[in-house]
Design a protein around this motif. Structure first.
Motif, PDB file in Angstrom:
ATOM      1  N   MET A 168      13.829 109.986  92.966  1.00  0.00           N
ATOM      2  CA  MET A 168      13.806 110.179  94.416  1.00  0.00           C
ATOM      3  C   MET A 168      15.079 110.907  94.875  1.00  0.00           C
ATOM      4  O   MET A 168      16.179 110.514  94.507  1.00  0.00           O
ATOM      5  CB  MET A 168      13.731 108.818  95.118  1.00  0.00           C
ATOM      6  N   LYS A 169      14.891 111.956  95.678  1.00  0.00           N
ATOM      7  CA  LYS A 169      16.032 112.698  96.173  1.00  0.00           C
ATOM      8  C   LYS A 169      16.660 111.986  97.367  1.00  0.00           C
ATOM      9  O   LYS A 169      15.969 111.563  98.278  1.00  0.00           O
ATOM     10  CB  LYS A 169      15.600 114.108  96.569  1.00  0.00           C
ATOM     11  N   LYS A 170      17.985 111.889  97.342  1.00  0.00           N
ATOM     12  CA  LYS A 170      18.693 111.207  98.424  1.00  0.00           C
ATOM     13  C   LYS A 170      18.738 112.085  99.669  1.00  0.00           C
ATOM     14  O   LYS A 170      19.074 113.269  99.598  1.00  0.00           O
ATOM     15  CB  LYS A 170      20.118 110.853  97.985  1.00  0.00           C
ATOM     16  N   ARG A 171      18.378 111.498 100.813  1.00  0.00           N
ATOM     17  CA  ARG A 171      18.395 112.215 102.082  1.00  0.00           C
ATOM     18  C   ARG A 171      19.348 111.539 103.064  1.00  0.00           C
ATOM     19  O   ARG A 171      19.625 110.338 102.939  1.00  0.00           O
ATOM     20  CB  ARG A 171      16.987 112.231 102.699  1.00  0.00           C
ATOM     21  N   ASN A 172      19.824 112.299 104.035  1.00  0.00           N
ATOM     22  CA  ASN A 172      20.611 111.736 105.123  1.00  0.00           C
ATOM     23  C   ASN A 172      19.669 111.449 106.292  1.00  0.00           C
ATOM     24  O   ASN A 172      19.162 112.375 106.931  1.00  0.00           O
ATOM     25  CB  ASN A 172      21.707 112.708 105.575  1.00  0.00           C
ATOM     26  N   VAL A 173      19.419 110.154 106.537  1.00  0.00           N
ATOM     27  CA  VAL A 173      18.404 109.730 107.499  1.00  0.00           C
ATOM     28  C   VAL A 173      19.062 109.057 108.699  1.00  0.00           C
ATOM     29  O   VAL A 173      19.825 108.096 108.535  1.00  0.00           O
ATOM     30  CB  VAL A 173      17.399 108.753 106.854  1.00  0.00           C
ATOM     31  N   LEU A 174      18.762 109.551 109.889  1.00  0.00           N
ATOM     32  CA  LEU A 174      19.195 108.880 111.118  1.00  0.00           C
ATOM     33  C   LEU A 174      18.071 107.956 111.552  1.00  0.00           C
ATOM     34  O   LEU A 174      16.967 108.406 111.880  1.00  0.00           O
ATOM     35  CB  LEU A 174      19.495 109.894 112.222  1.00  0.00           C
ATOM     36  N   PHE A 175      18.327 106.654 111.548  1.00  0.00           N
ATOM     37  CA  PHE A 175      17.324 105.655 111.916  1.00  0.00           C
ATOM     38  C   PHE A 175      17.611 105.185 113.338  1.00  0.00           C
ATOM     39  O   PHE A 175      18.626 104.533 113.595  1.00  0.00           O
ATOM     40  CB  PHE A 175      17.367 104.482 110.936  1.00  0.00           C
ATOM     41  N   LEU A 176      16.732 105.544 114.270  1.00  0.00           N
ATOM     42  CA  LEU A 176      16.871 105.130 115.663  1.00  0.00           C
ATOM     43  C   LEU A 176      16.129 103.817 115.850  1.00  0.00           C
ATOM     44  O   LEU A 176      14.894 103.777 115.852  1.00  0.00           O
ATOM     45  CB  LEU A 176      16.313 106.204 116.598  1.00  0.00           C
ATOM     46  N   ALA A 177      16.885 102.736 115.991  1.00  0.00           N
ATOM     47  CA  ALA A 177      16.295 101.406 116.054  1.00  0.00           C
ATOM     48  C   ALA A 177      15.995 100.995 117.483  1.00  0.00           C
ATOM     49  O   ALA A 177      16.785 101.237 118.391  1.00  0.00           O
ATOM     50  CB  ALA A 177      17.246 100.385 115.412  1.00  0.00           C
ATOM     51  N   SER A 178      14.828 100.359 117.684  1.00  0.00           N
ATOM     52  CA  SER A 178      14.498  99.828 119.012  1.00  0.00           C
ATOM     53  C   SER A 178      15.198  98.496 119.257  1.00  0.00           C
ATOM     54  O   SER A 178      15.390  98.100 120.399  1.00  0.00           O
ATOM     55  CB  SER A 178      12.982  99.655 119.148  1.00  0.00           C
ATOM     56  N   SER A 205      17.833 102.464 102.768  1.00  0.00           N
ATOM     57  CA  SER A 205      19.177 102.680 102.229  1.00  0.00           C
ATOM     58  C   SER A 205      19.265 102.410 100.721  1.00  0.00           C
ATOM     59  O   SER A 205      20.299 102.686 100.104  1.00  0.00           O
ATOM     60  CB  SER A 205      20.195 101.794 102.963  1.00  0.00           C
ATOM     61  N   LEU A 206      18.208 101.879 100.127  1.00  0.00           N
ATOM     62  CA  LEU A 206      18.218 101.669  98.683  1.00  0.00           C
ATOM     63  C   LEU A 206      18.313 102.995  97.927  1.00  0.00           C
ATOM     64  O   LEU A 206      18.779 103.040  96.788  1.00  0.00           O
ATOM     65  CB  LEU A 206      16.957 100.908  98.246  1.00  0.00           C
ATOM     66  N   VAL A 207      17.857 104.083  98.569  1.00  0.00           N
ATOM     67  CA  VAL A 207      17.942 105.417  97.968  1.00  0.00           C
ATOM     68  C   VAL A 207      18.713 106.372  98.861  1.00  0.00           C
ATOM     69  O   VAL A 207      19.539 107.151  98.390  1.00  0.00           O
ATOM     70  CB  VAL A 207      16.528 105.980  97.688  1.00  0.00           C
ATOM     71  N   HIS A 208      18.466 106.317 100.173  1.00  0.00           N
ATOM     72  CA  HIS A 208      18.982 107.329 101.090  1.00  0.00           C
ATOM     73  C   HIS A 208      20.253 106.879 101.812  1.00  0.00           C
ATOM     74  O   HIS A 208      20.535 105.678 101.907  1.00  0.00           O
ATOM     75  CB  HIS A 208      17.908 107.673 102.122  1.00  0.00           C
ATOM     76  N   ASN A 209      20.999 107.857 102.309  1.00  0.00           N
ATOM     77  CA  ASN A 209      22.087 107.562 103.240  1.00  0.00           C
ATOM     78  C   ASN A 209      21.459 107.318 104.611  1.00  0.00           C
ATOM     79  O   ASN A 209      20.863 108.235 105.183  1.00  0.00           O
ATOM     80  CB  ASN A 209      23.066 108.739 103.329  1.00  0.00           C
ATOM     81  N   VAL A 210      21.560 106.103 105.115  1.00  0.00           N
ATOM     82  CA  VAL A 210      20.896 105.738 106.363  1.00  0.00           C
ATOM     83  C   VAL A 210      21.945 105.452 107.431  1.00  0.00           C
ATOM     84  O   VAL A 210      22.841 104.616 107.241  1.00  0.00           O
ATOM     85  CB  VAL A 210      19.985 104.509 106.172  1.00  0.00           C
ATOM     86  N   PHE A 211      21.821 106.149 108.553  1.00  0.00           N
ATOM     87  CA  PHE A 211      22.713 105.952 109.689  1.00  0.00           C
ATOM     88  C   PHE A 211      21.903 105.333 110.822  1.00  0.00           C
ATOM     89  O   PHE A 211      21.066 106.007 111.434  1.00  0.00           O
ATOM     90  CB  PHE A 211      23.315 107.281 110.137  1.00  0.00           C
TER      91      PHE A 211
END
Length: 387
Positions: A1-11, A33-39
């Motif tokens: 799995m390729k690591k992505r930079n993900v912006l997670f907008l939480a409710s 976040s187990l694979v991706h950079n999650v913000f």
């Protein structure tokens, strides 16, 4: 799995000391976040805030969180509400810039619901050309609740949906409900996720005396608590040694009121527990023989997925989400509000008239595992960013 930079907008996302772990947003963000950079970025108006603006920053490996609290008034005029909406947008923009300066610029935005946080995702797409997807789990889209959505909300929701690269309702049934409102887009259902750290099967079987378990907010309109109690009360008359544990996410006093309202008689067979963290709920499931959900409607029924992940069967009314599954190896499906059918299902469990398969239950539960859900979202990210 390729690591992505993900912006997670939480409710909604927990940071305060009194809030418990294991909520929907937190589980999703942790899984990604187990694979991706999650913000994670979340803005919240809080009347208990001690400052006009409070920025909370946390770092846990590949999971980074920025939550901005701002003070709100207890009573708001129309003008105050307009100012609050402006401040929400202002602080989301500030949070995005903080993420870019402190860490990295996101490649893709994953917002938790279409509206209202999807408006932020739409802004970021138009301003910075960052694509977005939206997970959706709001019960308001279920047609049998007949909730009316304002024209303004529906207009903006349709706009958000059209620009989303994917709309990911937690079930295909919820997708149908959303589409009934005329909200069109590129749909791809992805289920809720269950954290196997807390929800896993027991090494040995529970005690011979049958214990049923129910976990919910215990809202009568939604969960039909009094109907479940009346069915269980009749079960005790047949099998006096059974017990029912109810873990409520809300006020124990409100639950006690429902118990009185139902005319429940066998109080000694009932175990009432207040709000519990995820690990304690997992323990309660492993100590139980069967989970019970007698709701009037459900979007997904994550508690059933958690029960199956613990290897226990479930009794449930067919009312949406996982309750649409009718497989006797997982549990027993009954009609909503049919207390006689629920009683008969409970009797079948106690008297072992039906045989459940723990292996089949755990096989079904794999669909809601972190590995499975992460794989599906990663595939979606890759397909979007490849174009």
């Amino acid at each position: 799995m390729k690591k992505r930079n993900v912006l997670f907008l939480a409710s909604w996302y927990p940071t305060r000391i009194h809030e418990t772990s294991g909520n929907f947003n937190e589980k999703f963000a942790h899984t990604l976040s187990l694979v991706h950079n999650v913000f994670v970025l979340h803005v919240l108006a809080d009347q208990n805030a001690t400052q006009n603006e409070e920025v909370v920053i946390r770092e846990q490996g590949q999971l980074k969180t920025i939550i901005i609290y701002f003070r709100k008034k207890e009573r708001e005029s129309i003008f105050d509400k307009a100012v609050k909406a402006y401040r929400y947008f202002k602080y989301y923009k500030k949070g995005f810039k903080l993420i870019c300066s402190k860490w990295e610029r996101p490649e893709i935005v994953h917002n938790n619901v279409l509206f209202p946080v999807g408006l932020v995702a739409l802004y970021l797409k138009r301003k910075y050309r960052i694509p977005y997807i939206s997970t959706e789990h709001w019960t308001g889209y279920l047609n049998y609740r007949a909730i009316k959505i304002s024209r303004a909300r529906l207009f903006f929701t349709k706009m958000i949906a059209r620009s989303a690269k994917r709309i990911c309702p937690v079930t295909a049934q919820l997708q149908q409900g959303i589409q009934e409102f005329g909200i069109h887009g590129n749909y791809e259902p992805v289920p809720n996720v269950v954290n196997k750290e807390y929800f896993y099967p027991a090494d040995q079987s529970p005690t011979p005396e049958t214990r049923f378990l129910h976990v919910s907010n215990c809202k009568e309109e939604h969960k039909n608590i009094t109907g479940m109690l009346r069915a269980f009360d009749r079960l005790v008359e047949i099998h006096p040694n059974v017990s029912l544990q109810i873990i409520t996410e809300e006020s124990i006093n409100d639950l006690e009121h429902l118990i009185l309202q139902s005319g429940f008689k066998n109080r000694s067979n009932l175990i009432i527990t207040g709000r519990q963290p995820a690990e304690k709920i997992g323990e309660a499931m492993r100590e139980s023989n069967c989970f019970v959900l007698f709701s009037n409607f459900e979007t997904f029924s994550v508690v059933i997925a958690e029960a199956w992940s613990c290897g226990i069967p479930a009794l449930y009314s067919r009312c949406g989400g996982l309750t649409e599954i009718n497989n006797p190896t997982f549990g027993i499906q009954v009609k909503p509000k049919d207390e006689i059918a629920l009683l008969e299902a409970m009797v079948a469990v106690v008297e072992e008239r039906t045989v459940f398969s723990k292996n089949e239950i755990l096989k079904q539960a794999e669909e809601y595992s972190e590995v499975s859900v992460l794989k599906k979202f990663t595939s979606i990210y890759d397909s979007i960013l490849a174009n």
